[in-house]
Design an enzyme around this catalytic site. Structure first.
Site, PDB file in Angstrom:
ATOM      1  N   LYS A  28       0.958  -1.557  -1.449  1.00 57.20           N
ATOM      2  CA  LYS A  28       1.624  -1.991  -0.216  1.00 57.20           C
ATOM      3  C   LYS A  28       1.653  -0.865   0.816  1.00 57.20           C
ATOM      4  O   LYS A  28       1.332  -1.075   1.987  1.00 57.20           O
ATOM      5  CB  LYS A  28       3.042  -2.472  -0.570  1.00 57.20           C
ATOM      6  CG  LYS A  28       3.800  -3.088   0.584  1.00 57.20           C
ATOM      7  CD  LYS A  28       4.857  -4.042   0.084  1.00 57.20           C
ATOM      8  CE  LYS A  28       6.094  -3.367  -0.458  1.00 57.20           C
ATOM      9  NZ  LYS A  28       6.941  -2.743   0.585  1.00 57.20           N
ATOM     10  N   ARG A  33      -0.733   1.095   5.944  1.00 55.15           N
ATOM     11  CA  ARG A  33      -1.401   2.178   6.683  1.00 55.15           C
ATOM     12  C   ARG A  33      -2.840   1.804   6.994  1.00 55.15           C
ATOM     13  O   ARG A  33      -3.354   2.119   8.069  1.00 55.15           O
ATOM     14  CB  ARG A  33      -1.309   3.480   5.875  1.00 55.15           C
ATOM     15  CG  ARG A  33       0.123   4.053   5.909  1.00 55.15           C
ATOM     16  CD  ARG A  33       0.322   5.067   4.813  1.00 55.15           C
ATOM     17  NE  ARG A  33       1.634   5.712   4.867  1.00 55.15           N
ATOM     18  CZ  ARG A  33       2.785   5.164   4.432  1.00 55.15           C
ATOM     19  NH1 ARG A  33       2.785   3.945   3.918  1.00 55.15           N
ATOM     20  NH2 ARG A  33       3.926   5.834   4.515  1.00 55.15           N
ATOM     21  N   ASP A 320      11.000   3.717  -5.822  1.00 58.63           N
ATOM     22  CA  ASP A 320      10.805   2.261  -5.855  1.00 58.63           C
ATOM     23  C   ASP A 320      10.732   1.717  -7.282  1.00 58.63           C
ATOM     24  O   ASP A 320      10.780   0.500  -7.493  1.00 58.63           O
ATOM     25  CB  ASP A 320       9.523   1.874  -5.112  1.00 58.63           C
ATOM     26  CG  ASP A 320       9.672   2.011  -3.599  1.00 58.63           C
ATOM     27  OD1 ASP A 320      10.810   2.203  -3.116  1.00 58.63           O
ATOM     28  OD2 ASP A 320       8.647   1.942  -2.900  1.00 58.63           O
TER      29      ASP A 320
HETATM   30  C1  S3P Z   1       7.380   3.608   1.856  1.00 56.14           C
HETATM   31  C2  S3P Z   1       8.242   4.644   1.702  1.00 56.14           C
HETATM   32  C3  S3P Z   1       9.463   4.585   0.867  1.00 56.14           C
HETATM   33  C4  S3P Z   1       9.444   3.370  -0.069  1.00 56.14           C
HETATM   34  C5  S3P Z   1       8.995   2.126   0.623  1.00 56.14           C
HETATM   35  C6  S3P Z   1       7.592   2.304   1.204  1.00 56.14           C
HETATM   36  C7  S3P Z   1       6.172   3.811   2.695  1.00 56.14           C
HETATM   37  O1  S3P Z   1      10.602   4.475   1.709  1.00 56.14           O
HETATM   38  O2  S3P Z   1      10.717   3.183  -0.651  1.00 56.14           O
HETATM   39  O3  S3P Z   1       8.981   1.045  -0.295  1.00 56.14           O
HETATM   40  O4  S3P Z   1       5.224   2.998   2.639  1.00 56.14           O
HETATM   41  O5  S3P Z   1       6.145   4.797   3.447  1.00 56.14           O
HETATM   42  P1  S3P Z   1      11.271   5.788   2.380  1.00 56.14           P
HETATM   43  O6  S3P Z   1      10.179   6.493   3.060  1.00 56.14           O
HETATM   44  O7  S3P Z   1      12.306   5.286   3.315  1.00 56.14           O
HETATM   45  O8  S3P Z   1      11.865   6.533   1.232  1.00 56.14           O
END
Ligand code: S3P
Length: 433
Positions: A28, A33, A320
């Site tokens: 994901k 990105r 996560d």
């Molecule tokens: C993500 C960063 C994480 C993660 C989220 C996806 C990302 O969050 O928990 O599911 O794709 O950059 P944080 O950057 O707020 O910790």
């Protein structure tokens, strides 16, 4: 696939081992990105094996509204990027759904544009903290407004010419880091972002591989104004989705499962080390490097687990996966402690609260802390479980239910649509259900 065709409740009838080989949907974080970086690249990009859930669909819809041309292909899309100058003012609100990554990274991109955008999302997203991105973007010169002085969406972003900043982030957050870096790529001067502990580094790896002006020095990342070349990418499978199956195989007797073509970025696979510490039979085999990301397979067999402690610098690499690891702890012998994980309270649900409720429902001793949980492993019992509208809580309790004798059910199943709508089909495939 969306949540529309999903059952609202999933039923489980007893212990079923996980066996064979499985490729879970595209990662994901990398998919978000890939869509964004393709839209901003110079030229035509082909992205395959994209994440199938609604979060990445929200990113795709947002870029369509921003005027980026793309064509769907099987499992992905072809995008014609025109750099940061290729976006146009959206004629409506950008609906980011349940997706924090869409909201925070997109706000960094839009902060440097010469038009107005409004970003919003569902009730969970509108309750999540945005000051962590709005404060540095305002310092760069962007005009951003929102509820609670810009801390909560809807956010109104009036893009401006931006100035570089030095940003010392108080939280280890890839979304904050990536947001400021994407604004920095449009700013005058060198933008420097430092984080307290390394968070996932897909933005740095991918943009570096595509030729953007970005460099990493320890916990500091530096960007200057610039673009990058068009690219083709087959998105590796999502280690966060793989983690549910890895825990499922670890706790379910008779399991022997290989998860294929998974992103093995060290900032994402902390769960492998945690499971190994707990006594799991788990092996990782790296096969190649794709867009700066190591990719390979994870092989897990059932083995009895023992308790562990998760704390400190390890936490961002498992943040996560804590719902899945909490289920592993529920089946392990001894007392597992999770500390330094207050960020769990601002995810898609307050995961300290929701994990506590669901483990208690499973008959497992569990104490919530301000920054984590204490879990007394035992013999979880069949039960009626709930997602609390959170995809990762739904999948975590599902793998628990699959490993317990007797009839269980998970209500609110549609929440899995955010990241993994085909989870129940894949679980049926590997359990022969
Ligand atoms: C993500 C960063 C994480 C993660 C989220 C996806 C990302 O969050 O928990 O599911 O794709 O950059 P944080 O950057 O707020 O910790």
């Amino acid at each position: 696939m969306s949540s529309a065709g999903l059952p609202s409740e999933l039923s489980f009838g007893g212990v079923r081992p996980l066996r064979g080989r499985l490729r879970v949907p595209g990662d994901k974080s990398i998919s978000h990105r890939a869509v964004m970086f393709a839209a901003l690249a110079r030229g035509r990009c082909r992205v395959e094996h994209l994440a199938t859930g609604e979060d990445v669909a929200a990113t795709r819809r947002a870029f369509a509204r921003l005027g980026v041309r793309s064509n769907d292909i099987v499992g992905g899309l072809v995008v014609t990027g025109a750099g940061f100058d290729g976006l146009r003012e959206p004629d409506d609100v950008l609906d980011c759904g349940n997706s924090g990554t869409t909201t925070r990274l997109l706000t960094g991109i839009l902060a440097g544009q010469s038009f107005v955008s409004i970003l919003t999302g569902d009730a969970s997203l509108r309750a999540r903290p945005m000051r962590r991105i709005v404060e540095p973007l305002r310092r760069m010169g962007a005009a951003i407004d929102g509820r609670d002085d810009g801390n909560q969406a809807p956010l109104v972003v009036r893009g401006r010419a931006l100035q570089a900043i030095v940003h010392e982030s108080q939280v280890a957050s890839a979304q904050v880091k990536s947001c400021v870096l994407l604004a920095g790529l449009q700013a005058d001067g060198a933008t420097i972002v430092t984080e307290p502990v390394r968070s996932r580094d897909h933005t740095e790896r991918m943009l570096g591989a595509f030729g953007a002006p970005i460099r990493v020095d320890g916990l500091t990342v530096v960007v200057e104004r610039g673009g990058w070349d068009a690219f083709d990418l087959v998105v590796p499978a999502d280690p966060s989705s793989a983690a549910f199956f890895a825990v499922g195989a670890a706790i379910t007797p008779g399991s022997d499962l290989v998860i294929e073509d998974v992103a093995l970025n060290p900032t994402r696979i902390g769960f492998v080390e945690v499971l190994r510490r707990m006594g799991a039979a788990i092996e990782v085999r790296e096969r190649e490097v794709r867009a700066g990301e190591p990719v390979g397979e994870i092989h897990v067999r059932h083995a009895p687990l023992t308790a562990t402690t998760i704390a400190g610098a390890e936490v961002p690499a498992v943040i996560d996966e804590i719902p899945a690891l909490a289920v592993a702890a529920a089946f392990a012998e001894g007392v597992t402690e999770i500390h330094d994980a207050a960020e769990l309270t601002v995810k898609e649900s307050n995961r300290i609260g929701t994990i506590h409720q669901e483990l208690t429902q499973l008959g497992v001793g569990c104490e919530p802390l301000a920054d984590g949980l204490v879990i007394r492993g035992g013999a979880p019992r069949a039960s009626k479980l709930k997602s609390h509208g959170d995809h990762r809580i739904a999948m975590a309790v599902a793998i628990a239910a699959n490993a317990i004798d007797g009839e269980s059910a998970v209500r609110g199943w549609r929440a899995v649509g955010s990241s993994y709508p085909e989870f129940h089909e894949h679980l049926a495939l590997v359990t022969g259900a």
